[in-house]
Write a protein that holds these residues in place. Sequence first.
Motif, PDB file in Angstrom:
ATOM      1  N   LEU A   2      -1.019   2.677   7.103  1.00 30.42           N
ATOM      2  CA  LEU A   2      -0.002   2.657   6.071  1.00 30.42           C
ATOM      3  C   LEU A   2       1.355   2.958   6.690  1.00 30.42           C
ATOM      4  O   LEU A   2       1.494   3.878   7.500  1.00 30.42           O
ATOM      5  CB  LEU A   2      -0.310   3.699   4.994  1.00 30.42           C
ATOM      6  N   LEU A   3       2.367   2.184   6.314  1.00 30.67           N
ATOM      7  CA  LEU A   3       3.731   2.405   6.762  1.00 30.67           C
ATOM      8  C   LEU A   3       4.551   2.811   5.555  1.00 30.67           C
ATOM      9  O   LEU A   3       4.690   2.054   4.598  1.00 30.67           O
ATOM     10  CB  LEU A   3       4.304   1.133   7.392  1.00 30.67           C
ATOM     11  N   LEU A   5       8.110   3.667   4.029  1.00 28.77           N
ATOM     12  CA  LEU A   5       9.532   3.455   4.261  1.00 28.77           C
ATOM     13  C   LEU A   5      10.336   4.250   3.242  1.00 28.77           C
ATOM     14  O   LEU A   5      10.050   4.222   2.045  1.00 28.77           O
ATOM     15  CB  LEU A   5       9.904   1.972   4.115  1.00 28.77           C
ATOM     16  N   SER A   7      13.793   4.213   1.516  1.00 29.03           N
ATOM     17  CA  SER A   7      14.865   3.237   1.364  1.00 29.03           C
ATOM     18  C   SER A   7      15.912   3.714   0.373  1.00 29.03           C
ATOM     19  O   SER A   7      15.614   4.414  -0.588  1.00 29.03           O
ATOM     20  CB  SER A   7      14.292   1.889   0.902  1.00 29.03           C
ATOM     21  N   ILE A  16      10.623   4.632   9.361  1.00 29.77           N
ATOM     22  CA  ILE A  16       9.251   4.292   9.000  1.00 29.77           C
ATOM     23  C   ILE A  16       8.322   5.396   9.481  1.00 29.77           C
ATOM     24  O   ILE A  16       8.383   5.816  10.629  1.00 29.77           O
ATOM     25  CB  ILE A  16       8.826   2.949   9.625  1.00 29.77           C
ATOM     26  N   SER A  18       4.351   6.144   9.911  1.00 31.16           N
ATOM     27  CA  SER A  18       3.063   5.446   9.916  1.00 31.16           C
ATOM     28  C   SER A  18       1.918   6.448   9.925  1.00 31.16           C
ATOM     29  O   SER A  18       1.990   7.499  10.556  1.00 31.16           O
ATOM     30  CB  SER A  18       2.959   4.517  11.131  1.00 31.16           C
ATOM     31  N   THR A  95      -3.136  -3.337   6.854  1.00 26.12           N
ATOM     32  CA  THR A  95      -1.854  -2.676   7.067  1.00 26.12           C
ATOM     33  C   THR A  95      -0.971  -2.893   5.845  1.00 26.12           C
ATOM     34  O   THR A  95      -0.770  -4.029   5.421  1.00 26.12           O
ATOM     35  CB  THR A  95      -1.149  -3.231   8.320  1.00 26.12           C
ATOM     36  N   HIS A  96      -0.471  -1.801   5.280  1.00 24.96           N
ATOM     37  CA  HIS A  96       0.350  -1.867   4.073  1.00 24.96           C
ATOM     38  C   HIS A  96       1.697  -1.195   4.335  1.00 24.96           C
ATOM     39  O   HIS A  96       1.758  -0.138   4.956  1.00 24.96           O
ATOM     40  CB  HIS A  96      -0.341  -1.167   2.902  1.00 24.96           C
ATOM     41  N   THR A  97       2.755  -1.810   3.859  1.00 28.98           N
ATOM     42  CA  THR A  97       4.094  -1.244   3.964  1.00 28.98           C
ATOM     43  C   THR A  97       4.567  -0.865   2.567  1.00 28.98           C
ATOM     44  O   THR A  97       4.703  -1.727   1.699  1.00 28.98           O
ATOM     45  CB  THR A  97       5.067  -2.248   4.598  1.00 28.98           C
ATOM     46  N   GLY A  99       7.458   1.093   0.263  1.00 32.78           N
ATOM     47  CA  GLY A  99       8.827   1.592   0.261  1.00 32.78           C
ATOM     48  C   GLY A  99       9.039   2.626  -0.831  1.00 32.78           C
ATOM     49  O   GLY A  99       8.789   2.362  -2.009  1.00 32.78           O
TER      50      GLY A  99
END
Length: 361
Positions: A2-3, A5, A7, A16, A18, A95-97, A99
């Motif tokens: 998982l990333l 962010l 913002s 970021i 992780s 892998t998930h980003t 925000g």
Amino acid sequence: MLLLLFSGLCQGEVPIISHVFDATAGQSVVQQTFDLWIDGPGLWSFGALAPDGLAFVDQEGQITGEGLLLSGTGFMQSSCLLEAHFDLHLLGEGTHTLGLQVGLEGAEGILGLAIASGYWILPLKSDRVRVEREGVGQLSLPSGQWFLLEEADAVFHGEQEAWLPRSDIETAELTAQVGSIELWWGSSSRLWQAGDRDKVTLYLRGPSPAGELVLRCAPHVRLGAHWSLDGQDLGCEQGSNGGWILHLPSLAEGDHELTGVVQTLLPPTSGQAEIQALWQGVEAFLPIMIGRSWFDYDGLQRIQVDTHSPLLLPSGRIRSTSGRGSVSVEDEGLNVVIPLDDPTKPIWVGTGIAESILWSP
């Protein structure tokens, strides 16, 4: 993986964070400190908005996807804690980003965040934030856009120098070591037999931040439920397919020993199984050779029987003794001879003891 962010309102480079989780764990929690410098004449509020799969604890202690992290009156400078909750069932594998949007109302301010890549600042509702950098001069920062500081940078809001605690800089230094984390299993050259039970040791080299270590195993290996790090018991959660999720504290510099008990079960054939450890994005595998010992008694067996029932051999052939007699069975490994008159009373073959018994099904 998982990333996360952080913002603001403007586009641009963002910090970021992780993390690696076992998707079968269901839920996971990550804590991250941040610094907040606020200058306002009256009431102000600092809030956040999270996407699906991510939530956080608000100032009332409730887990939510949208709400206030902090509120107050007038000037404030402080270090704060963000507790993020991830719904791993919703996110699934991969892998998930994600925000996390943050915003300040009723005042001007600066958000500071120390992570592995360095110390980042985000001007909040203010175009009066600037950085003085040696050899460069003044750099004006737009509101809502992240900026990565260098070590000697000074941060100003108008004519006032903004003192940011940089409280998490030690954690950031530890996180920066993740890429060089070493993880390895102790030697396991022995041949395990079905039913064996023994201690195994996983070595971890610090420094490293706290986090979750995931253990996975092959179908014919059973991991014990109790694991200890340097002699101290760890909190464990059941993972998928007999695996475990261990909650490790931050590790000081040096080597650390994680120990637990493993038991081997009976595989259909002799061969290699393995245990996988996953820690801070680094994997280590422990190969385990499992034999079947007397379960692999091979060759021609002559068993003694006393029955009038036809016997179905492992080869598919049918033999009959019409009472007491002997039957030759060609087979490799553990198997059964089935009395067709009563299949609920099988004759077990493939072991040395099978020839010493008079079978009367």
